[in-house]
Design a protein around this motif. Structure first.
Motif, PDB file in Angstrom:
ATOM      1  N   ALA A   1       0.818  -1.212   0.000  1.00 39.83           N
ATOM      2  CA  ALA A   1       0.000   0.000   0.000  1.00 39.83           C
ATOM      3  C   ALA A   1       0.854   1.264   0.000  1.00 39.83           C
ATOM      4  O   ALA A   1       0.399   2.327  -0.434  1.00 39.83           O
ATOM      5  CB  ALA A   1      -0.940   0.002   1.209  1.00 39.83           C
ATOM      6  N   VAL A   2       2.084   1.164   0.455  1.00 41.73           N
ATOM      7  CA  VAL A   2       2.981   2.328   0.475  1.00 41.73           C
ATOM      8  C   VAL A   2       3.202   2.859  -0.940  1.00 41.73           C
ATOM      9  O   VAL A   2       3.325   4.071  -1.150  1.00 41.73           O
ATOM     10  CB  VAL A   2       4.333   1.952   1.117  1.00 41.73           C
ATOM     11  N   PHE A   3       3.224   1.970  -1.914  1.00 44.36           N
ATOM     12  CA  PHE A   3       3.487   2.370  -3.290  1.00 44.36           C
ATOM     13  C   PHE A   3       2.250   2.917  -3.998  1.00 44.36           C
ATOM     14  O   PHE A   3       2.356   3.526  -5.055  1.00 44.36           O
ATOM     15  CB  PHE A   3       4.057   1.179  -4.069  1.00 44.36           C
ATOM     16  N   ASP A   4       1.091   2.688  -3.427  1.00 49.86           N
ATOM     17  CA  ASP A   4      -0.167   3.147  -4.027  1.00 49.86           C
ATOM     18  C   ASP A   4      -0.445   4.577  -3.571  1.00 49.86           C
ATOM     19  O   ASP A   4      -1.343   4.836  -2.779  1.00 49.86           O
ATOM     20  CB  ASP A   4      -1.297   2.206  -3.619  1.00 49.86           C
ATOM     21  N   THR A   5       0.292   5.508  -4.104  1.00 53.84           N
ATOM     22  CA  THR A   5       0.117   6.910  -3.716  1.00 53.84           C
ATOM     23  C   THR A   5      -1.169   7.508  -4.283  1.00 53.84           C
ATOM     24  O   THR A   5      -1.614   8.555  -3.818  1.00 53.84           O
ATOM     25  CB  THR A   5       1.326   7.740  -4.178  1.00 53.84           C
ATOM     26  N   TRP A   6      -1.752   6.849  -5.263  1.00 51.32           N
ATOM     27  CA  TRP A   6      -3.045   7.309  -5.799  1.00 51.32           C
ATOM     28  C   TRP A   6      -4.125   7.197  -4.734  1.00 51.32           C
ATOM     29  O   TRP A   6      -4.969   8.080  -4.590  1.00 51.32           O
ATOM     30  CB  TRP A   6      -3.414   6.469  -7.021  1.00 51.32           C
ATOM     31  N   SER A   7      -4.091   6.116  -3.971  1.00 50.74           N
ATOM     32  CA  SER A   7      -5.101   5.901  -2.931  1.00 50.74           C
ATOM     33  C   SER A   7      -4.697   6.508  -1.599  1.00 50.74           C
ATOM     34  O   SER A   7      -5.553   6.912  -0.807  1.00 50.74           O
ATOM     35  CB  SER A   7      -5.358   4.399  -2.743  1.00 50.74           C
ATOM     36  N   SER A   8      -3.412   6.553  -1.314  1.00 51.50           N
ATOM     37  CA  SER A   8      -2.889   7.169  -0.088  1.00 51.50           C
ATOM     38  C   SER A   8      -3.562   6.609   1.164  1.00 51.50           C
ATOM     39  O   SER A   8      -4.017   7.352   2.034  1.00 51.50           O
ATOM     40  CB  SER A   8      -3.075   8.697  -0.149  1.00 51.50           C
ATOM     41  N   LEU A   9      -3.633   5.293   1.240  1.00 52.95           N
ATOM     42  CA  LEU A   9      -4.282   4.654   2.382  1.00 52.95           C
ATOM     43  C   LEU A   9      -3.336   4.547   3.569  1.00 52.95           C
ATOM     44  O   LEU A   9      -2.129   4.365   3.395  1.00 52.95           O
ATOM     45  CB  LEU A   9      -4.759   3.249   2.004  1.00 52.95           C
TER      46      LEU A   9
ATOM     47  N   CYS B   1      -2.632   8.132  10.506  1.00 50.81           N
ATOM     48  CA  CYS B   1      -3.505   8.736   9.503  1.00 50.81           C
ATOM     49  C   CYS B   1      -3.197  10.206   9.251  1.00 50.81           C
ATOM     50  O   CYS B   1      -3.562  10.751   8.207  1.00 50.81           O
ATOM     51  CB  CYS B   1      -4.966   8.580   9.923  1.00 50.81           C
ATOM     52  N   ARG B   2      -2.516  10.845  10.181  1.00 48.75           N
ATOM     53  CA  ARG B   2      -2.157  12.254   9.999  1.00 48.75           C
ATOM     54  C   ARG B   2      -0.775  12.423   9.392  1.00 48.75           C
ATOM     55  O   ARG B   2      -0.298  13.550   9.221  1.00 48.75           O
ATOM     56  CB  ARG B   2      -2.224  12.972  11.348  1.00 48.75           C
ATOM     57  N   THR B   3      -0.139  11.321   9.054  1.00 44.14           N
ATOM     58  CA  THR B   3       1.183  11.361   8.447  1.00 44.14           C
ATOM     59  C   THR B   3       1.064  11.334   6.937  1.00 44.14           C
ATOM     60  O   THR B   3       0.358  10.489   6.388  1.00 44.14           O
ATOM     61  CB  THR B   3       2.037  10.164   8.906  1.00 44.14           C
TER      62      THR B   3
ATOM     63  N   LEU C   1      -8.426   5.179   6.380  1.00 48.28           N
ATOM     64  CA  LEU C   1      -7.855   4.102   7.194  1.00 48.28           C
ATOM     65  C   LEU C   1      -8.360   2.729   6.785  1.00 48.28           C
ATOM     66  O   LEU C   1      -9.562   2.516   6.641  1.00 48.28           O
ATOM     67  CB  LEU C   1      -8.202   4.354   8.664  1.00 48.28           C
ATOM     68  N   VAL C   2      -7.426   1.801   6.599  1.00 47.50           N
ATOM     69  CA  VAL C   2      -7.743   0.376   6.507  1.00 47.50           C
ATOM     70  C   VAL C   2      -7.229  -0.249   7.796  1.00 47.50           C
ATOM     71  O   VAL C   2      -6.026  -0.376   7.998  1.00 47.50           O
ATOM     72  CB  VAL C   2      -7.085  -0.293   5.287  1.00 47.50           C
ATOM     73  N   LEU C   3      -8.154  -0.599   8.672  1.00 43.12           N
ATOM     74  CA  LEU C   3      -7.803  -1.162   9.975  1.00 43.12           C
ATOM     75  C   LEU C   3      -8.036  -2.671   9.935  1.00 43.12           C
ATOM     76  O   LEU C   3      -9.154  -3.134   9.731  1.00 43.12           O
ATOM     77  CB  LEU C   3      -8.667  -0.527  11.073  1.00 43.12           C
ATOM     78  N   LEU C   4      -6.952  -3.420  10.109  1.00 40.73           N
ATOM     79  CA  LEU C   4      -7.014  -4.878  10.079  1.00 40.73           C
ATOM     80  C   LEU C   4      -6.797  -5.411  11.495  1.00 40.73           C
ATOM     81  O   LEU C   4      -5.792  -5.086  12.139  1.00 40.73           O
ATOM     82  CB  LEU C   4      -5.948  -5.440   9.139  1.00 40.73           C
ATOM     83  N   ILE C   5      -7.744  -6.213  11.956  1.00 37.50           N
ATOM     84  CA  ILE C   5      -7.660  -6.784  13.300  1.00 37.50           C
ATOM     85  C   ILE C   5      -7.707  -8.301  13.160  1.00 37.50           C
ATOM     86  O   ILE C   5      -8.784  -8.890  13.062  1.00 37.50           O
ATOM     87  CB  ILE C   5      -8.821  -6.299  14.192  1.00 37.50           C
ATOM     88  N   PRO C   6      -6.552  -8.964  13.097  1.00 37.95           N
ATOM     89  CA  PRO C   6      -6.547 -10.427  12.944  1.00 37.95           C
ATOM     90  C   PRO C   6      -7.172 -11.103  14.163  1.00 37.95           C
ATOM     91  O   PRO C   6      -6.668 -10.988  15.277  1.00 37.95           O
ATOM     92  CB  PRO C   6      -5.046 -10.766  12.828  1.00 37.95           C
TER      93      PRO C   6
END
Length: 318
Positions: A156-164, A183-185, A222-227
């Motif tokens: 996801a770091v490389f997906d700057t279009w989505s900026s998730l 999220c504020r970074t 935010l994509v919050l993943l809770i395993p």
């Protein structure tokens, strides 16, 4: 493109009418429906979700690797569908619906391009499988949910279009302070130049660098993943209420979600799936996990931590 964008409509899902007649509400990714009055809306919502499953005859992963993910790609495809839903909400909105014989927005095709089975798509099975090599997972090896979550976070770091902003909660603990900081970074544009090899011509279906911008954002979606393990063969009903969440596109969305989780924890008979805290508690087994930066040298050690968790899931699936 047709082979890579199979939808429920392709399987004549729209003609499937065997819904149970129940007075209970139907929940689909945070939306509430009635089976008696909103059957068409339910069908439309489900048909609009992107579905990724086993495929064959795609370009060999790594040039000489597998050309099919049958038998080992299930968790990778599940991870793709999670991120596909996040990208749909990010760029099209939760109210967007796919309609047959209607021209879709360009953003829809941009989302699809991110998951096409080829080496230069951000979240392709090629990228997921090859990124997993760095975590000790050979190409063609089964992933557990923790591993695929960590791999997708890196991609996801490389997906700057989505900026998730992607956050993975540890030890069943969601730390609000850490999420707000993340999220504020702003997204580092330098990350786009580090995209895996052979992406010089196209990235995510676009000319390289086309979607790389330095857009300041007060809050990254935010994509919050809770395993979590919600049960062995079926979901424990005690967890159902907590699952009725939604996409946190803004900081207000996240704050509302936190308030809903807190209220649910106070209900009689409710069984919280995870702990929601303002600051990182001292009892976490690995207290520095949530503070890793994108270029942290501790990432490999963190990945080893996840492997033991994945083994538990793999044993249960036998």
């Amino acid at each position: 493109m047709d082979a890579a964008t199979l939808t429920y409509d392709t399987l004549r899902f729209a003609e499937y009418e065997d819904f149970p007649e129940t007075s209970e509400p139907v929940w689909i990714l945070g939306r509430k429906y009635s089976i008696f009055t909103e059957k068409d809306e339910i069908l439309s919502d489900v048909a609009s979700r992107l579905w990724f499953t086993y495929r064959k005859n795609f370009p060999a992963i790594g040039g000489t690797g597998p050309t099919s993910d049958t038998g080992w790609g299930c968790m990778l495809r599940c991870g793709q569908m999670i991120f596909a839903q996040a990208l749909v909400c990010r760029h099209l909105g939760r109210d967007w619906r796919w309609t047959q014989r209607k021209r879709q927005p360009d953003s829809y095709f941009s989302v699809l391009n991110a998951f096409i089975d080829r080496k230069d798509s951000y979240y392709s099975i090629h990228q997921i499988a090859q990124m997993g090599v760095g975590e000790g997972k050979s190409i063609g090896q089964w992933y557990g949910p923790n591993t695929v979550a960590q791999v997708l976070k890196k991609l996801a770091v490389f997906d700057t279009w989505s900026s998730l902003a992607v956050h993975i909660a540890m030890d069943n603990t969601v730390v609000m302070e850490e999420i707000r900081r993340l999220c504020r970074t702003s997204v580092p544009c330098a990350g786009a130049t580090a995209f895996p090899a052979d992406s010089d011509r196209h990235c995510n279906g676009f000319p390289a660098g086309a979607e790389v911008t330095n857009r300041p954002s007060p809050w990254r979606p935010l994509v919050l993943l809770i395993p979590l393990r919600l049960g062995l063969t079926d979901i424990n009903e005690a967890y159902v209420e907590t699952l009725k969440g939604f996409f946190c596109k803004t900081e207000d969305d996240f704050n509302d979600w936190c308030q809903q989780v807190k209220k649910l924890s106070l209900l009689g008979g409710a069984l919280p799936m995870f702990e929601l805290v303002e600051q990182q508690p001292s009892h976490l087994a690995c207290p520095d996990v949530l503070n890793l930066s994108l270029d942290s040298s501790d990432v490999e050690r963190l990945e080893r931590f996840f492997d033991s968790e994945d083994e538990d899931f793999e044993i249960l699936s036998l």
